[in-house]
Design a protein around this motif. Structure first.
Motif, PDB file in Angstrom:
ATOM      1  N   ARG A  64       0.833  -1.209   0.000  1.00 24.78           N
ATOM      2  CA  ARG A  64       0.000   0.000   0.000  1.00 24.78           C
ATOM      3  C   ARG A  64       0.863   1.253   0.000  1.00 24.78           C
ATOM      4  O   ARG A  64       0.595   2.206  -0.742  1.00 24.78           O
ATOM      5  N   GLU A  65       1.920   1.256   0.810  1.00 24.94           N
ATOM      6  CA  GLU A  65       2.808   2.417   0.866  1.00 24.94           C
ATOM      7  C   GLU A  65       3.499   2.654  -0.471  1.00 24.94           C
ATOM      8  O   GLU A  65       3.590   3.789  -0.942  1.00 24.94           O
ATOM      9  N   GLN A  66       3.977   1.582  -1.100  1.00 26.65           N
ATOM     10  CA  GLN A  66       4.646   1.715  -2.391  1.00 26.65           C
ATOM     11  C   GLN A  66       3.671   2.194  -3.469  1.00 26.65           C
ATOM     12  O   GLN A  66       4.032   2.991  -4.336  1.00 26.65           O
ATOM     13  N   LYS A  67       2.440   1.698  -3.409  1.00 25.81           N
ATOM     14  CA  LYS A  67       1.423   2.120  -4.377  1.00 25.81           C
ATOM     15  C   LYS A  67       1.148   3.609  -4.241  1.00 25.81           C
ATOM     16  O   LYS A  67       1.085   4.334  -5.240  1.00 25.81           O
ATOM     17  N   GLN A  68       1.003   4.085  -3.003  1.00 20.60           N
ATOM     18  CA  GLN A  68       0.763   5.513  -2.785  1.00 20.60           C
ATOM     19  C   GLN A  68       1.949   6.338  -3.281  1.00 20.60           C
ATOM     20  O   GLN A  68       1.763   7.374  -3.913  1.00 20.60           O
ATOM     21  N   LYS A  69       3.152   5.859  -3.005  1.00 26.65           N
ATOM     22  CA  LYS A  69       4.347   6.578  -3.440  1.00 26.65           C
ATOM     23  C   LYS A  69       4.397   6.667  -4.967  1.00 26.65           C
ATOM     24  O   LYS A  69       4.664   7.728  -5.527  1.00 26.65           O
ATOM     25  N   LEU A  70       4.110   5.546  -5.645  1.00 27.29           N
ATOM     26  CA  LEU A  70       4.107   5.553  -7.116  1.00 27.29           C
ATOM     27  C   LEU A  70       3.016   6.465  -7.673  1.00 27.29           C
ATOM     28  O   LEU A  70       3.236   7.156  -8.671  1.00 27.29           O
ATOM     29  N   GLN A  71       1.856   6.460  -7.042  1.00 30.34           N
ATOM     30  CA  GLN A  71       0.776   7.335  -7.516  1.00 30.34           C
ATOM     31  C   GLN A  71       1.166   8.797  -7.365  1.00 30.34           C
ATOM     32  O   GLN A  71       0.918   9.607  -8.267  1.00 30.34           O
ATOM     33  N   GLN A  72       1.803   9.147  -6.234  1.00 35.45           N
ATOM     34  CA  GLN A  72       2.233  10.532  -6.037  1.00 35.45           C
ATOM     35  C   GLN A  72       3.296  10.921  -7.060  1.00 35.45           C
ATOM     36  O   GLN A  72       3.245  12.010  -7.629  1.00 35.45           O
ATOM     37  N   GLU A  73       4.237  10.022  -7.303  1.00 31.02           N
ATOM     38  CA  GLU A  73       5.274  10.316  -8.288  1.00 31.02           C
ATOM     39  C   GLU A  73       4.674  10.423  -9.690  1.00 31.02           C
ATOM     40  O   GLU A  73       5.101  11.254 -10.487  1.00 31.02           O
ATOM     41  N   GLY A  74       3.696   9.581  -9.985  1.00 29.82           N
ATOM     42  CA  GLY A  74       3.028   9.645 -11.284  1.00 29.82           C
ATOM     43  C   GLY A  74       2.294  10.955 -11.468  1.00 29.82           C
ATOM     44  O   GLY A  74       2.344  11.571 -12.542  1.00 29.82           O
ATOM     45  N   ARG A  75       1.602  11.394 -10.409  1.00 26.18           N
ATOM     46  CA  ARG A  75       0.890  12.681 -10.486  1.00 26.18           C
ATOM     47  C   ARG A  75       1.884  13.823 -10.693  1.00 26.18           C
ATOM     48  O   ARG A  75       1.640  14.731 -11.492  1.00 26.18           O
ATOM     49  N   ALA A  76       3.009  13.784  -9.960  1.00 24.05           N
ATOM     50  CA  ALA A  76       4.017  14.840 -10.104  1.00 24.05           C
ATOM     51  C   ALA A  76       4.578  14.850 -11.526  1.00 24.05           C
ATOM     52  O   ALA A  76       4.786  15.918 -12.114  1.00 24.05           O
ATOM     53  N   TYR A  77       4.785  13.675 -12.096  1.00 18.39           N
ATOM     54  CA  TYR A  77       5.294  13.581 -13.466  1.00 18.39           C
ATOM     55  C   TYR A  77       4.296  14.165 -14.458  1.00 18.39           C
ATOM     56  O   TYR A  77       4.651  14.943 -15.334  1.00 18.39           O
ATOM     57  N   VAL A  78       3.027  13.784 -14.309  1.00 13.79           N
ATOM     58  CA  VAL A  78       1.985  14.299 -15.220  1.00 13.79           C
ATOM     59  C   VAL A  78       1.866  15.807 -15.079  1.00 13.79           C
ATOM     60  O   VAL A  78       1.739  16.521 -16.086  1.00 13.79           O
ATOM     61  N   GLU A  79       1.926  16.311 -13.855  1.00 10.45           N
ATOM     62  CA  GLU A  79       1.844  17.759 -13.661  1.00 10.45           C
ATOM     63  C   GLU A  79       3.034  18.460 -14.317  1.00 10.45           C
ATOM     64  O   GLU A  79       2.893  19.515 -14.918  1.00 10.45           O
ATOM     65  N   GLY A  80       4.228  17.857 -14.213  1.00  6.63           N
ATOM     66  CA  GLY A  80       5.410  18.436 -14.848  1.00  6.63           C
ATOM     67  C   GLY A  80       5.294  18.451 -16.355  1.00  6.63           C
ATOM     68  O   GLY A  80       5.632  19.443 -17.009  1.00  6.63           O
ATOM     69  N   VAL A  81       4.792  17.364 -16.926  1.00  2.00           N
ATOM     70  CA  VAL A  81       4.614  17.303 -18.378  1.00  2.00           C
ATOM     71  C   VAL A  81       3.558  18.307 -18.818  1.00  2.00           C
ATOM     72  O   VAL A  81       3.722  19.005 -19.814  1.00  2.00           O
ATOM     73  N   THR A  82       2.487  18.406 -18.066  1.00  2.00           N
ATOM     74  CA  THR A  82       1.423  19.355 -18.398  1.00  2.00           C
ATOM     75  C   THR A  82       1.938  20.783 -18.335  1.00  2.00           C
ATOM     76  O   THR A  82       1.663  21.596 -19.224  1.00  2.00           O
ATOM     77  N   ALA A  83       2.707  21.100 -17.303  1.00  2.00           N
ATOM     78  CA  ALA A  83       3.266  22.450 -17.172  1.00  2.00           C
ATOM     79  C   ALA A  83       4.227  22.742 -18.318  1.00  2.00           C
ATOM     80  O   ALA A  83       4.214  23.844 -18.877  1.00  2.00           O
ATOM     81  N   THR A  84       5.032  21.779 -18.697  1.00  3.02           N
ATOM     82  CA  THR A  84       5.960  21.971 -19.812  1.00  3.02           C
ATOM     83  C   THR A  84       5.194  22.185 -21.109  1.00  3.02           C
ATOM     84  O   THR A  84       5.557  23.029 -21.927  1.00  3.02           O
ATOM     85  N   GLY A  85       4.117  21.432 -21.283  1.00  2.00           N
ATOM     86  CA  GLY A  85       3.289  21.597 -22.484  1.00  2.00           C
ATOM     87  C   GLY A  85       2.633  22.964 -22.534  1.00  2.00           C
ATOM     88  O   GLY A  85       2.543  23.593 -23.587  1.00  2.00           O
ATOM     89  N   LYS A  86       2.177  23.459 -21.397  1.00  2.00           N
ATOM     90  CA  LYS A  86       1.564  24.792 -21.360  1.00  2.00           C
ATOM     91  C   LYS A  86       2.585  25.868 -21.663  1.00  2.00           C
ATOM     92  O   LYS A  86       2.298  26.836 -22.371  1.00  2.00           O
ATOM     93  N   GLU A  87       3.817  25.692 -21.142  1.00  3.76           N
ATOM     94  CA  GLU A  87       4.873  26.661 -21.432  1.00  3.76           C
ATOM     95  C   GLU A  87       5.207  26.662 -22.920  1.00  3.76           C
ATOM     96  O   GLU A  87       5.399  27.712 -23.521  1.00  3.76           O
ATOM     97  N   ALA A  88       5.262  25.482 -23.504  1.00  2.00           N
ATOM     98  CA  ALA A  88       5.576  25.389 -24.927  1.00  2.00           C
ATOM     99  C   ALA A  88       4.450  25.995 -25.757  1.00  2.00           C
ATOM    100  O   ALA A  88       4.703  26.637 -26.780  1.00  2.00           O
ATOM    101  N   ALA A  89       3.213  25.812 -25.336  1.00  5.16           N
ATOM    102  CA  ALA A  89       2.090  26.374 -26.084  1.00  5.16           C
ATOM    103  C   ALA A  89       2.054  27.889 -25.955  1.00  5.16           C
ATOM    104  O   ALA A  89       1.576  28.587 -26.858  1.00  5.16           O
ATOM    105  N   ALA A  90       2.554  28.413 -24.848  1.00  3.52           N
ATOM    106  CA  ALA A  90       2.536  29.859 -24.640  1.00  3.52           C
ATOM    107  C   ALA A  90       3.629  30.565 -25.441  1.00  3.52           C
ATOM    108  O   ALA A  90       3.513  31.756 -25.724  1.00  3.52           O
TER     109      ALA A  90
END
Length: 112
Positions: A64-90
């Motif tokens: 359970r702890e590892q799953k939560q850690k992976l989910q948090q890291e996955g969310r952080a990765y998606v947020e980083g990619v989304t932010a990079t995409g928004k910067e590129a679009a701007a």
């Protein structure tokens, strides 16, 4: 576990000899030994099952702890990619103006 000395064992043996008699005492002692062996086996089995369940619970908690850690890291990765995409679009795209002499290395064969 119990503090039983030699004198207590001798007393139990004498009482058993008086109660059961010399003919039945070996058979009774053998059956008592079998019952004690079965009881010890059952206790060991229950103890083993409890240990197994505790290990299983620890593994489930770790999962359970590892799953939560992976989910948090996955969310952080998606947020980083989304932010990079928004910067590129701007950012504005470079102009696609007609080629000049400087674009062709100054050879003069470009459009005049």
């Amino acid at each position: 576990m119990f503090d039983i000395g030699f004198s207590e064992l001798v007393l139990v043996g004498v009482v058993a000899l008086l109660v059961f008699g010399p003919e039945r005492l070996p058979r009774v002692a053998r059956e008592a030994g079998l019952w004690i062996r079965k009881a010890r086996s059952m206790v060991a089995s229950v103890k083993s099952e409890i240990d197994h369940e505790l290990q299983l619970q620890e593994l489930q908690q770790t999962l359970r702890e590892q799953k939560q850690k992976l989910q948090q890291e996955g969310r952080a990765y998606v947020e980083g990619v989304t932010a990079t995409g928004k910067e590129a679009a701007a950012k504005p795209l470079p102009d696609k103006s007609p080629a000049t002499d400087a674009d062709h290395g100054g050879r003069g064969d470009g459009p005049a």
